[in-house]
Design an enzyme around this catalytic site. Structure first.
Site, PDB file in Angstrom:
ATOM      1  N   LYS A  12       0.637  -1.342  -0.400  1.00  9.53           N
ATOM      2  CA  LYS A  12      -0.286   0.106  -0.145  1.00  9.53           C
ATOM      3  C   LYS A  12       0.878   1.034  -0.105  1.00  9.53           C
ATOM      4  O   LYS A  12       2.114   1.227   0.504  1.00  9.53           O
ATOM      5  CB  LYS A  12      -1.430   0.351   1.648  1.00  9.53           C
ATOM      6  CG  LYS A  12      -1.684  -1.159   1.791  1.00  9.53           C
ATOM      7  CD  LYS A  12      -2.879  -1.396   0.372  1.00  9.53           C
ATOM      8  CE  LYS A  12      -3.199  -2.997  -0.408  1.00  9.53           C
ATOM      9  NZ  LYS A  12      -4.497  -3.288   0.425  1.00  9.53           N
TER      10      LYS A  12
HETATM   11  C1  LIG Z   1      -5.119  -4.281   0.857  1.00 14.17           C
HETATM   12  C2  LIG Z   1      -7.092  -3.838   0.808  1.00 14.17           C
HETATM   13  C3  LIG Z   1      -7.604  -4.536   1.747  1.00 14.17           C
HETATM   14  C4  LIG Z   1      -7.112  -5.306   3.033  1.00 14.17           C
HETATM   15  O1  LIG Z   1      -5.919  -4.352   3.168  1.00 14.17           O
HETATM   16  P1  LIG Z   1      -5.009  -5.174   4.840  1.00 14.17           P
HETATM   17  O2  LIG Z   1      -4.099  -4.777   5.358  1.00 14.17           O
HETATM   18  O3  LIG Z   1      -3.748  -7.033   4.107  1.00 14.17           O
HETATM   19  O4  LIG Z   1      -5.892  -6.288   4.962  1.00 14.17           O
HETATM   20  C5  LIG Z   1      -8.544  -4.153   1.677  1.00 14.17           C
HETATM   21  N1  LIG Z   1      -9.207  -3.568   1.624  1.00 14.17           N
HETATM   22  C6  LIG Z   1      -8.742  -2.768  -0.795  1.00 14.17           C
HETATM   23  C7  LIG Z   1      -9.438  -2.002  -1.007  1.00 14.17           C
HETATM   24  C8  LIG Z   1      -7.433  -3.559  -0.482  1.00 14.17           C
HETATM   25  O5  LIG Z   1      -6.735  -2.920  -1.208  1.00 14.17           O
END
Ligand SMILES: *Cc1c(COP(=O)(O)O)cnc(C)c1O
Length: 226
Positions: free
Chosen positions: A183
């Site tokens: 992210k």
């Molecule tokens: C990556 C992601 C998540 C989940 O995030 P994590 O921290 O890996 O649990 C939720 N929603 C979207 C749109 C994502 O891309």
């Protein structure tokens, strides 16, 4: 010439290594003063009233739905273009994900289609700010037509994204952030819930620590290993 941008590779430099080393050397791992500092700084960056750090964004979505009372028999509208976590969090509280269309131009949920999918069972809508772009929140609010339906932001892709109303995560009843390595920014594994609602924040703080109120640090001052 093609330039490759390594979006899935976090930048780990001296500063990050030093920070990780100092945490390990302190032998204070998990919840503690640094998590509190992280929450404060995150809140300051995005202009949030409360930031509650949790293990990841999936947990953030699930906990928020649960804290808002979304349950079996309820429906939650989610965009058909998102990561699996969004509908899985809905399933985890026993509710039914209802997929809506996304707009061709930006892959964001289409408020007009949201309006068509509202039933008397609709308890919440999760707006996913896909690829860092922010959903049209005022159109979404209009689509709900004053009904008592929660709006959550799945801002896993959108930490730092901003529109005239404010930063992603601060634009609805609650927002969920991800600090996973792929992210926008990362702390290894991590997530957070953002809200302006004092009661919801208090409930979430208790929930994330399985109902235990006392901070681990204060318990440890008595010499008891946590
Ligand atoms: C990556 C992601 C998540 C989940 O995030 P994590 O921290 O890996 O649990 C939720 N929603 C979207 C749109 C994502 O891309």
């Amino acid at each position: 010439m093609k330039i490759r941008i390594p979006v899935y590779r976090p930048t780990i430099e001296e500063e990050e290594l030093r920070a990780a080393r100092s945490v390990l050397e302190s032998r204070w791992l998990g919840m503690g003063a640094l998590v509190e500092e992280f929450e404060k700084q995150t809140a300051a960056v995005i202009g949030a009233r409360h930031v509650i750090a949790v293990s990841n964004c999936t947990a953030a979505l699930w906990m928020t739905l649960q804290a808002l009372g979304v349950k079996a028999g309820d429906e939650v509208i989610v965009p058909s273009m998102t990561y699996v976590s969004t509908p899985q969090a809905v399933l985890a509280v026993g509710a039914k994900p209802v997929f809506c269309e996304v707009r061709e131009q930006d892959l964001l949920m289409d408020p007009e289609d949201v309006a068509r999918r509202i039933t008397f069972k609709t308890a919440a809508v999760i707006a996913v700010h896909y690829g860092g772009r922010i959903c049209d929140m005022s159109a979404l609010r209009r689509a709900l037509g004053g009904k008592k339906i929660w709006i959550l932001e799945d801002a896993a892709h959108a930490f730092g994204s901003r529109c005239t109303e404010g930063y992603a995560g601060t634009l609805a009843d609650a927002g969920c952030l991800s600090f996973d390595p792929i992210k926008n920014i990362t702390c290894g594994e991590g997530g957070a819930i953002v809200t302006g609602d004092d009661a919801l924040a208090a409930r979430l703080r208790r929930m994330r620590n399985v109902g235990v109120d006392t901070a681990r640090q204060s318990r440890n001052q008595t010499g008891v290993a946590a």
